[in-house]
Design an enzyme around this catalytic site. Structure first.
Site, short mmCIF file in Angstrom:
data_model
loop_
_atom_site.label_atom_id
_atom_site.label_comp_id
_atom_site.label_asym_id
_atom_site.label_seq_id
_atom_site.Cartn_x
_atom_site.Cartn_y
_atom_site.Cartn_z
N ARG A 1 24.15 -10.07 4.81
CA ARG A 1 25.09 -11.01 4.11
C ARG A 1 26.40 -10.27 4.51
NH1 ARG A 1 25.25 -10.05 -0.52
NH2 ARG A 1 23.40 -8.65 -1.03
N TYR B 1 21.55 -15.41 9.55
CA TYR B 1 20.91 -14.53 8.62
C TYR B 1 20.38 -14.99 7.39
CZ TYR B 1 19.90 -10.77 5.36
OH TYR B 1 19.30 -10.17 4.23
N GLY B 2 19.34 -14.62 6.56
CA GLY B 2 18.98 -15.02 5.55
C GLY B 2 20.01 -15.69 4.42
N GLY B 3 20.69 -14.71 3.65
CA GLY B 3 21.60 -15.30 2.53
C GLY B 3 22.51 -16.03 3.01
N LYS C 1 20.76 -17.62 -2.00
CA LYS C 1 21.84 -17.15 -2.53
C LYS C 1 23.02 -18.30 -2.86
CE LYS C 1 19.80 -13.48 -3.50
NZ LYS C 1 19.66 -12.42 -2.66
N HIS D 1 20.18 -13.27 -10.62
CA HIS D 1 19.58 -12.30 -9.49
C HIS D 1 18.58 -11.53 -10.26
CE1 HIS D 1 20.29 -9.44 -5.77
NE2 HIS D 1 19.37 -10.35 -5.47
N SER E 1 20.76 -5.93 -4.62
CA SER E 1 20.16 -6.33 -3.36
C SER E 1 19.34 -4.71 -2.80
CB SER E 1 20.97 -6.68 -2.58
OG SER E 1 21.37 -7.98 -2.87
N ASN F 1 9.55 -4.91 -5.40
CA ASN F 1 8.63 -3.82 -5.54
C ASN F 1 7.88 -3.91 -7.10
OD1 ASN F 1 7.80 -1.58 -3.46
ND2 ASN F 1 9.95 -2.79 -3.02
N ASP G 1 13.26 -12.47 -6.96
CA ASP G 1 14.57 -12.21 -6.64
C ASP G 1 15.61 -13.26 -7.33
OD1 ASP G 1 16.68 -11.25 -4.61
OD2 ASP G 1 17.00 -13.20 -3.77
N SER H 1 15.67 -5.24 7.69
CA SER H 1 14.69 -5.99 8.30
C SER H 1 13.93 -6.69 7.20
CB SER H 1 13.90 -5.56 9.23
OG SER H 1 13.08 -4.27 8.73
N ARG H 2 13.49 -8.01 7.31
CA ARG H 2 12.68 -8.85 6.25
C ARG H 2 11.52 -9.36 6.74
NH1 ARG H 2 15.68 -9.06 1.01
NH2 ARG H 2 17.53 -7.53 1.41
N PHE I 1 7.76 2.87 -8.33
CA PHE I 1 6.83 1.95 -7.87
C PHE I 1 5.69 1.72 -9.22
CE2 PHE I 1 8.55 3.97 -4.16
CZ PHE I 1 8.98 2.80 -3.69
N ASN J 1 6.42 2.81 -12.79
CA ASN J 1 7.23 2.09 -13.44
C ASN J 1 6.46 1.33 -14.63
OD1 ASN J 1 9.39 2.97 -11.81
ND2 ASN J 1 9.31 1.24 -10.54
P1 GTP Z 1 16.56 -7.83 -2.25
O1 GTP Z 1 15.65 -8.56 -1.63
O2 GTP Z 1 17.71 -7.26 -1.19
O3 GTP Z 1 17.38 -8.35 -3.13
O4 GTP Z 1 16.16 -6.33 -2.50
P2 GTP Z 1 15.07 -5.88 -3.68
O5 GTP Z 1 15.68 -5.67 -5.23
O6 GTP Z 1 13.90 -7.04 -3.78
O7 GTP Z 1 14.48 -4.63 -3.26
P3 GTP Z 1 12.96 -3.98 -2.97
O8 GTP Z 1 11.96 -4.23 -3.80
O9 GTP Z 1 12.72 -4.88 -1.57
O10 GTP Z 1 13.29 -2.56 -2.54
C1 GTP Z 1 14.23 -2.13 -1.53
C2 GTP Z 1 13.84 -0.83 -1.36
O11 GTP Z 1 13.92 0.39 -2.57
C3 GTP Z 1 12.64 -0.65 -0.58
O12 GTP Z 1 12.85 0.54 0.49
C4 GTP Z 1 11.70 0.17 -1.66
O13 GTP Z 1 10.80 0.93 -1.12
C5 GTP Z 1 12.66 0.89 -2.55
N1 GTP Z 1 12.21 1.08 -3.97
C6 GTP Z 1 11.74 0.01 -4.63
N2 GTP Z 1 11.18 0.24 -6.05
C7 GTP Z 1 11.40 1.82 -6.10
C8 GTP Z 1 11.24 2.78 -6.95
O14 GTP Z 1 10.46 2.60 -7.92
N3 GTP Z 1 11.52 3.88 -6.58
C9 GTP Z 1 12.12 4.30 -5.58
N4 GTP Z 1 12.28 5.52 -5.38
N5 GTP Z 1 12.28 3.29 -4.45
C10 GTP Z 1 11.91 2.21 -4.73
C1 SPV Z 2 19.72 -9.96 -1.19
O1 SPV Z 2 20.74 -9.43 -0.37
O2 SPV Z 2 19.96 -9.72 -2.40
C2 SPV Z 2 18.67 -10.71 -0.72
C3 SPV Z 2 18.40 -10.95 0.78
O3 SPV Z 2 17.63 -11.01 -1.51
S1 SPV Z 2 19.45 -12.45 1.03
O4 SPV Z 2 18.86 -13.52 0.96
O5 SPV Z 2 20.14 -12.37 2.32
O6 SPV Z 2 20.42 -12.49 0.14
MN MN Z 3 18.22 -10.61 -3.67
#
Ligand code: GTP
Ligand code: SPV
Ligand code: MN
Length: 583
Positions: free
Chosen positions: A70, A198-200, A207, A227, A249, A255, A278, A365-366, A490, A493
């Protein structure tokens, strides 16, 4: 024919006159349409088929190397009054913005096909869902929108019945960063996005519509567009609590949404259900509780770090029928990214031979995949009425100060905790990574109006008859003296979520402090986890002096929004500052 279809046809004709496509294709969302698009993208190299034995019906897309995230500095909210967009947004007067964008769009689709994508955000029969139409010249966008939204004939039928739809005009232009803008006109329910695939920036349902435009609509109509992930935690008795969590983000929403309980919990019968990863739209129901839907139908997830260990549900979801963007490849054509496993990649995300000095996959990367492919996908995710929310969680990447978890004392305090959120920046947006910035409710890049008005809107849900969720703050990213994460995160949690549910039900203990209620390490079930002495000391510690500085800086942050900031929020900040000084 309803007047909305007349309005839609008229708008499509107007946009065609402006952009001059060779052809117009109305997307019906069918399998045959998707197959035809894929065939064409395979032929022109937009999509590379992956190893069909290990990853059937899956493709790699390599974006332009300057178009990988973004672009917040090129994203504008164009309200008629500058103040309505607030200091949290870039602003341009609507007439100027339209003129600028229409000049870019003029003739931009010559030689191209214009795709018209009717889509619905949310279950097609849900009163909480909203529709939009995206016009684009990118078949890659069409393919992604088909996974991410309810796209096609059913959405078109709903648009025909309804009074309004969001208009989104998109062109990849020349993918020139100098000719790239993402413009929002919330008062006109209109989006114009040029120069990025790109995505967002380009999947306008996500978004642009479901957060920036929807947050503006939600304020007028009395709901919230956030969000946030949504998950269900089912205990061994079969009771499920739903939790919504806002992390910035790339800070862990996907996760957490797909969490697999630790071994001991699984044996007891705990389950976690994914409703969304999301975006969350929620509003008070007849019983006063907040009900939430996930407006999306798929996941656009961060690839790096996704592994059989960190997120088995995500990994299982993306074994087939998945589009990967900007990942690396193994020798035999399988997608690969840092943190997946210890195989060696052969080709990097730019298509060059892998060089050990640079990552194989772009850090942002996504994968794009239908939510139905997720083993933990909740049957309730398709429920038109949404799920009742028991707890709202805020969190960010905070290497220091912020403990693992604390609970806000009430709704007003909870809104302040959300408003005060800070996090270190990530690769999800272009710019420096790892810089601490304020990101209220993880909405800094996504709130379609003035944050001061947004905070007031949040506060307005506290009224007689409301059964509001409890509000918590978490930090999975606290670091020790050695710079490593102190909390295993992970699946583990879930221990913290269990404590939260205990607080909701009145069974879990905590200690009151000026910043909220903190568990002691023994208030959370820790059998099976090894925490270092430093982790035990730091993760549950309330650092009074550190918080004094934090709360003082919050006063300065709220001050940036001037008189529009609700008094109740300033008073809450003042109360905490006073209690911190009182020692
Ligand atoms: P967007 O799609 O951009 O909105 O991201 P998101 O909030 O969904 O983040 P996502 O779950 O994809 O995690 C992003 C990064 O954080 C990854 O590299 C994960 O491995 C890392 N991560 C997620 N949960 C944890 C956690 O509980 N502990 C740690 N140390 N890293 C984490
Ligand atoms: C973020 O950046 O919070 C995402 C990916 O979930 S995007 O769709 O590009 O906003
Ligand atoms: Mn997001």
């Amino acid at each position: 024919m309803g007047s909305q279809l007349d309005a839609l046809n008229q708008w499509v004709m107007d946009m065609a006159r402006l952009t001059q496509p060779d052809r117009i294709h109305w997307c019906d969302g069918s399998d045959s349409e998707f197959a035809e698009l894929v065939k064409q993208m395979e032929a022109d190299g937009t999509l590379l088929p992956l190893n069909s034995e290990t990853h059937p019906n899956s493709w790699l897309h390599r974006s332009h190397p300057d178009d990988v995230a973004r672009v917040e500095h090129l994203t504008f909210v164009c309200t008629s009054e500058r103040e309505d967009a607030g200091p949290n947004n870039h602003w341009m007067a609507p007439a100027d913005a339209h003129a600028k964008m229409d000049a870019l769009f003029a003739g931009c689709m010559r030689g191209r096909t214009m795709y018209v994508i009717p889509y619905c955000m949310g279950p097609i029969d849900s009163p909480l869902a909203r529709c939009g139409v995206e016009i684009t010249d990118s078949p890659y966008v069409v393919a992604n929108m088909r996974i991410m939204t309810r796209m096609g004939a059913a959405a078109l039928a709903r648009i025909e019945r309804e009074k309004q739809f969001v208009r989104g005009l998109h062109s990849i232009g020349e993918l020139d960063p100098e000719r790239r803008f993402i413009m929002h006109f919330p008062e006109e329910l209109t989006i114009k996005s040029f120069g990025s695939g790109y995505g967002g920036n380009a999947l306008l349902g996500k978004k642009c519509h479901a957060l920036r435009i929807a947050s503006h609509q939600a304020r007028k109509e009395g709901w919230l567009a956030e969000h946030m992930l949504i998950l269900g935690v089912e205990n061994p008795k079969g009771e499920t609590h739903y939790i919504a969590a806002a992390f910035p983000s790339a800070c862990g929403k996907t996760n957490l949404a797909m969490l697999i309980p630790p071994e001991g919990y699984r044996r007891e019968g705990w389950k976690v259900w994914t409703v969304g990863d999301d975006i969350c739209w929620m509003r008070p129901g007849a019983d006063g509780r907040m009900y939430a839907i996930n407006p999306e139908a798929g996941f656009f997830g961060v690839a790096p770090g996704t592994s059989a260990k960190s997120n088995p549900n995500a990994l299982a979801s993306i074994q087939h029928d998945t589009i990967f963007t900007n990942v690396g490849l193994t020798e035999d054509g399988q997608p690969w990214w840092e943190g997946l496993d210890d195989r060696k990649p052969a080709i990097d995300w730019r298509g060059n031979a892998y060089d050990f000095n640079a990552p194989a996959a772009h850090p942002n990367s996504r994968f794009t995949v239908s939510a139905r492919q997720c083993p933990s996908w909740s049957p309730k995710a398709e429920d038109a009425q949404g799920v009742p929310i028991s707890a709202i969680v805020f969190g960010g990447r905070r290497a220091s100060l912020v403990p693992l978890v604390f609970e806000a004392r009430d709704w007003t305090h909870g809104v302040l905790v959300g408003a005060a959120m800070g996090s270190e920046t990530t690769a999800a947006a272009t710019g420096a990574v790892g810089v601490m910035r304020r990101d209220p409710m993880a909405m800094k890049p996504f709130c379609g109006y003035n944050f001061a008005d947004y905070f007031a809107h949040w506060l307005s849900f506290d009224k007689p008859g409301a059964q509001l969720p409890k509000v918590f703050h978490v930090n999975w990213f606290r670091k020790g003296d050695d710079g490593k994460f102190l909390w295993p995160g992970f699946g583990e949690n879930l221990r913290v979520l269990e404590w939260m549910i205990g607080r909701v039900e009145g069974s879990a203990s905590a200690t009151e402090t000026p910043i909220g209620a903190l568990p002691k390490v023994e208030d959370i079930r820790m059998e099976g986890v090894t925490l270092s002495d430093e982790a035990r000391r730091v993760l549950f510690h309330f650092d009074r002096a550190g918080w004094q500085a934090e709360i003082d800086s919050l006063e300065g942050f709220l001050g940036e929004f001037g008189d529009r900031v609700p008094d109740a929020l300033k008073q809450e900040q003042g109360r905490i500052a006073k209690e911190l000084r009182a020692g």
